[in-house]
Design an enzyme around this catalytic site. Structure first.
Site, PDB file in Angstrom:
ATOM      1  CG  HIS A  85      -1.783 -19.377  -2.314  1.00  0.00           C
ATOM      2  ND1 HIS A  85      -2.724 -19.234  -1.308  1.00  0.00           N
ATOM      3  CD2 HIS A  85      -0.851 -20.235  -1.829  1.00  0.00           C
ATOM      4  CE1 HIS A  85      -2.386 -19.991  -0.290  1.00  0.00           C
ATOM      5  NE2 HIS A  85      -1.251 -20.616  -0.573  1.00  0.00           N
ATOM      6  CD  GLU A 122      -4.945 -17.686  -3.837  1.00  0.00           C
ATOM      7  OE1 GLU A 122      -5.095 -18.858  -3.445  1.00  0.00           O
ATOM      8  OE2 GLU A 122      -4.632 -16.741  -3.059  1.00  0.00           O
ATOM      9  NE  ARG A 163      -2.336 -23.773  -1.922  1.00  0.00           N
ATOM     10  CZ  ARG A 163      -3.320 -23.155  -1.236  1.00  0.00           C
ATOM     11  NH1 ARG A 163      -4.305 -22.557  -1.862  1.00  0.00           N
ATOM     12  NH2 ARG A 163      -3.302 -23.137   0.084  1.00  0.00           N
ATOM     13  CG  HIS A 198      -4.678 -15.567   0.256  1.00  0.00           C
ATOM     14  ND1 HIS A 198      -3.915 -16.689   0.027  1.00  0.00           N
ATOM     15  CD2 HIS A 198      -4.038 -14.886   1.244  1.00  0.00           C
ATOM     16  CE1 HIS A 198      -2.881 -16.694   0.844  1.00  0.00           C
ATOM     17  NE2 HIS A 198      -2.928 -15.609   1.590  1.00  0.00           N
ATOM     18  CD  GLU A 208      -9.400 -17.201   0.192  1.00  0.00           C
ATOM     19  OE1 GLU A 208      -8.352 -16.756  -0.320  1.00  0.00           O
ATOM     20  OE2 GLU A 208      -9.888 -18.302  -0.082  1.00  0.00           O
TER      21      GLU A 208
END
Ligand SMILES: Nc1ncc(C[C@H](C[SeH])C(=O)O)cc1Cl
Ligand SMILES: [Zn+2]
Ligand SMILES: [Zn+2]
Ligand SMILES: [Zn+2]
Length: 305
Positions: free
Chosen positions: A65, A68, A123, A193, A267
């Site tokens: 993405h 990020e 994104r 991510h 994440e």
């Protein structure tokens, strides 16, 4: 100039890839696995002591993405740490002697460059198709894993557009082809991510538990504990569907169903204060703590070869 504590432009990352790949031919090499939609070279760095025979491997990608930015920063940090601690750190030395680590520093290069030059919150990819004025597909909804059944949109204007078919995105196809070609040696898949501070594992496309759920959870909890030991940063571990949201077409689910036994989505920081706009001052602490988690997973995989 390139800096490990800045969010480097694609141009700086591309030249960094070339220079680090030529820094130690016994330990690192680069290979282009294909081009992006806009023609940028998707370049994988192969870390590991040079060997005439194929070694078991770990595959890690960053930057699926575009917005990020801490993700590609971590992949660059990981490569730097691996190269600079090989020979000093016993675990890294053992890992790179026995295994290879394939690192894709930026998966969605077109999108990453677009966030630097145009829209910081972009994104998706930057692919265009006649018939729609909207651009891009969410690469993490475009893998052939329950494709477009949940948590994804078939509207090309949506940020979670699943694409016109599985692997319709050339970037996704390039990576899927590489992993398929090497599936007999790839023992673990890690995709990075941001944000939310989560360590996710299959499945996201269903609430069904993975066949090896308890092992995946055990390793995730160990990795999260390792991460937390440095600065106290708290991560939540769990299957994607229940821990973040149900969503189909993700790379971790696809790799797991292909047979890659250990498959994780990180994440990274933070939990929403800065979100995708994590300050550059947090690159170092974020990367240092995440190194501990990734090394924990790598050590577990290596022990269970
Ligand atoms: N299989 C998956 N694993 C993790 C996620 C979460 C990421 C977080 Se940015 C996403 O929404 O693409 C989403 C899916 Cl579909
Ligand atoms: Zn920039
Ligand atoms: Zn993401
Ligand atoms: Zn995210």
């Amino acid at each position: 100039a390139h800096s490990y504590t800045k969010y480097n432009s694609w141009d700086k990352i591309q030249s960094w890839i070339s220079s680090i790949a030529s820094s130690n031919s016994n330990l690192i090499s680069k290979q282009v696995i294909g081009n992006t939609y806009e023609g940028r070279p998707m370049t994988i760095l192969k870390l590991g002591r040079k060997s005439s025979s194929r070694k078991p491997a770990i595959f890690m990608d960053c930057g699926i993405h575009a917005r990020e930015w801490i993700s590609p920063a971590f992949c660059q940090w990981f490569v730097k740490e691996a190269m600079s601690t090989y020979g000093q750190d016993s675990q890294m030395t053992s890992l790179l002697n026995e295994m290879d680590v394939f690192v894709l520093p930026v998966f969605n290069i077109d999108g990453y460059d677009y966030t630097h030059k145009s829209n910081r919150m972009w994104r998706k990819t930057r692919s265009r198709k006649s018939g729609s004025s909207c651009i891009g597909t969410d690469p993490n909804r475009n893998f052939n894993a329950g494709w477009c059944t949940t948590g994804a949109s078939s509207n090309p204007c949506s940020d979670t557009f699943c694409g016109y078919s599985p692997e319709s995105e050339i970037e996704v196809k390039n990576v899927a082809d590489f992993i398929r070609r090497n599936k007999s040696i790839i023992k673990a898949y890690i995709t990075v991510h941001s944000y939310s501070q989560l360590l996710l594992f299959p499945y996201s496309y269903t609430f069904e538990l993975a066949a090896t759920h308890s092992e995946l959870l055990k390793v995730a909890e160990g990795a999260s504990a390792a991460l937390r030991s440095l600065y106290g940063t708290r991560y939540t571990s769990g299957p994607g569907a229940a821990t973040i949201y149900p969503a189909a077409g993700g790379s971790d689910d696809w790799a797991y169903d292909l047979g890659v036994k250990y498959s994780y989505t990180f994440e990274l920081r933070d939990t929403g204060r800065y979100g995708f706009l994590l300050p550059e001052s947090q690159i170092k602490p974020t990367c240092e703590e995440t190194m501990l988690a990734v090394k924990y997973i790598a050590a577990y995989v290596q022990k269970n070869l």
